[in-house]
Design a protein around this motif. Structure first.
Motif, PDB file in Angstrom:
ATOM      1  N   UNK A  66       0.785  -1.270   0.024  1.00 12.21           N
ATOM      2  CA  UNK A  66      -0.272   0.017   0.067  1.00 12.21           C
ATOM      3  C   UNK A  66       0.922   1.125   0.108  1.00 12.21           C
ATOM      4  N   UNK A  67       1.850   1.158   0.841  1.00 10.36           N
ATOM      5  CA  UNK A  67       2.900   2.353   0.735  1.00 10.36           C
ATOM      6  C   UNK A  67       3.539   2.728  -0.676  1.00 10.36           C
ATOM      7  N   UNK A  68       4.082   1.598  -1.238  1.00 15.10           N
ATOM      8  CA  UNK A  68       4.484   1.538  -2.332  1.00 15.10           C
ATOM      9  C   UNK A  68       3.902   1.980  -3.597  1.00 15.10           C
ATOM     10  N   UNK A  69       2.504   1.400  -3.714  1.00 23.81           N
ATOM     11  CA  UNK A  69       1.339   1.977  -4.647  1.00 23.81           C
ATOM     12  C   UNK A  69       0.940   3.368  -4.458  1.00 23.81           C
ATOM     13  N   UNK A  70       1.015   3.790  -3.231  1.00 27.07           N
ATOM     14  CA  UNK A  70       0.744   5.510  -2.871  1.00 27.07           C
ATOM     15  C   UNK A  70       1.710   6.181  -3.370  1.00 27.07           C
ATOM     16  N   UNK A  71       3.097   5.730  -2.989  1.00 27.24           N
ATOM     17  CA  UNK A  71       4.211   6.403  -3.741  1.00 27.24           C
ATOM     18  C   UNK A  71       4.204   6.546  -5.289  1.00 27.24           C
ATOM     19  N   UNK A  72       3.988   5.351  -5.968  1.00 26.20           N
ATOM     20  CA  UNK A  72       4.111   5.211  -7.302  1.00 26.20           C
ATOM     21  C   UNK A  72       2.584   6.087  -7.788  1.00 26.20           C
TER      22      UNK A  72
END
Length: 480
Positions: free
Chosen positions: A77-83
């Motif tokens: 979820x953190x990686x997708x939010x940054x992306x």
């Protein structure tokens, strides 16, 4: 802790994310908007990072224990939010990365809070990307990953349970057949909603965007006026129906369409009962103070109650201007939510049903102390572990809400805004109460620190709190 076991599926998901970015890139290219280059460049960059990660770790077999599973869900979820924030930051919006991350996290967690204004004149790619992030977040990043990426199917039922608040049972023997039916149902609801919106007067672009944010109970719109741009009762009732449908357990819907016996309907009764009582309370009060047409007033009442309880966050009007009663009512409704195993957030009706039944059991034991009285749900006894889980969640839910509200107050927010911001982020609702973040406002004026904290709180709420808090404990990182 084997971090490579986490990095590999994250890399595969990044490639998947990059593929989704080609959709708004195409929309901007067709519209002649230069942001298509930003989306394409973002997709290529993110795909390269994902491909390099996969290439470095491909061919290796990893063991997914509970700690790797929990850390992966949080990292995904953190990686997708940054992306998701990268194309927003690089676009012509000219916003800070804190704003871009807030908007992306709000979209992916289907919260629906926004820092953007001027949506009516915004490029189609940005609007489509916001809606697409909510649609992806509604069904769940991990759910899509489990189905599309074979590498994630190890422990798939555990991943699905953590992300969706659904139990880890396998109604079809294996997790894959259930997820296949889930994705078909989700796509079918989206297509049906799109068609009905279009038939009721929306343009094709409006229908597609609003169908994605309705079925995901996300609440992003293509206008600053939200649903106030449509002066059409038929459109409002289509939204009401699909917001409700998306807030009941998807397994129940699947069984309904397959004509199989329905299970776990108690929380649906609580859900519909709450909406009915609250809608009539709002309507009768509004009717006594307003001379408008009864059908229009009733529709507005039901629409806003459903929008808040399902954590969608649409609005046809600034309901906070209706009076103090309505401010209190909608603030209280913000603490509720839809059913478990649905796209809705908030304090799920399953937990409310268990708590109420447990309280009833305690009262009966006080009256008949020598009688054996069990707490029941859907006619069946509930195990102590379920009750303990609900009680722990309730305490953490209240504690997290209070702690973040106190922090927001220290950052300079007034009490009303701080309390409202905390619960609307934790419950993934969207608009709060008050002049600043109410349905007629947005979160742009808040400090960057507040936006970062709100974004983290949104992700924490989407992960049902416990899955997010557990990685902060020392025991989680200690090898045994």
């Amino acid at each position: 802790m084997d971090y490579r076991a986490i990095a590999l599926p994250i890399g595969r998901l990044l490639i998947l994310i990059a593929g989704f970015m080609l959709i708004p890139a195409t929309a901007d290219l067709v519209a002649g908007n230069p942001d298509w280059v930003v989306f394409l460049a973002s997709a290529l960059m993110i795909a390269c990072v994902g491909a390099l990660t996969v290439a470095a770790l491909a061919g290796r077999k990893f063991t997914y224990r509970s700690r790797e599973t929990l850390l992966f869900v949080n990292a995904a979820w953190l990686a997708f939010s940054i992306a998701g924030a990268i194309p927003l930051y690089g676009s012509g919006l000219n916003i800070s990365f804190a704003d871009a991350f807030f908007e992306a996290a709000s979209g992916l967690t289907t919260t629906g809070s926004t820092i953007l204004t001027g949506l009516d004149n915004m490029p189609p790619g940005i609007l489509l990307w916001r809606s697409l992030m909510q649609w992806i977040g509604g069904i769940g990043i991990v759910v899509i990953g489990i189905w599309l990426l074979p590498g994630l199917r190890v422990g798939g039922s555990q991943l699905f349970a953590i992300e969706s608040s659904e139990n880890a049972s396998k109604p079809y023997g294996r997790i894959e057949p259930f997820l296949a039916r889930l994705l078909i149902l989700y796509a079918g609801l989206t297509l049906s909603c799109t068609l009905l919106y279009f038939l009721c007067g929306m343009t094709a672009f409006q229908a597609i965007n609003h169908a994605m944010t309705t079925v995901s109970t996300g609440g992003y719109s293509t206008s600053d006026l939200s649903f106030g741009q449509f002066h059409n009762i038929a459109v409002y009732w289509v939204a009401i129906i699909f917001m409700c449908a998306s807030s009941v357990p998807f397994l129940v819907l699947i069984r309904f369409f397959e004509r199989k016996p329905l299970e776990d309907t108690s929380q649906i009764v609580y859900f519909l009962g709450t909406i009915t009582v609250a809608s009539f309370a709002v309507f009768l009060t509004l009717r006594s103070t307003n001379d408008g047409a009864p059908l229009a007033l009733f529709t507005d009442s039901v629409f806003h109650v459903v929008s808040v309880v399902t954590t969608t966050g649409y609005a046809t009007d600034d309901y906070l201007k209706w009076g103090p009663f309505f401010i209190s009512m909608f603030f209280l409704l913000t603490f509720l939510g839809g059913c478990s195993g649905s796209t809705a957030g908030g304090f799920k009706m399953f937990r409310i049903a268990v708590l109420l039944n447990f309280i009833h059991t305690l009262l009966r034991r006080m009256i008949h102390p020598h009688r054996v009285v069990n707490t029941r749900y859907s006619g069946k006894p509930i195990g102590s572990s379920v009750i303990e889980g609900v009680l722990v969640f309730s305490i953490l839910y209240a504690g997290t809400f209070a702690a973040f509200a106190a922090i927001y107050s220290l950052l300079g927010m007034d009490l009303e805004t701080a309390l409202s911001a905390s619960i609307t982020a934790l419950a993934n609702v969207g608009p709060g109460v008050g002049e600043i973040i109410g349905p007629a406002g947005n979160f742009q004026s808040l400090s960057d620190t507040a936006k970062w904290l709100l974004a983290i709180q949104m992700i924490l709420g989407r992960l049902e709190i416990i899955a997010g808090i557990v990685i902060l404990t020392p025991d989680f990182w200690m090898e045994r």
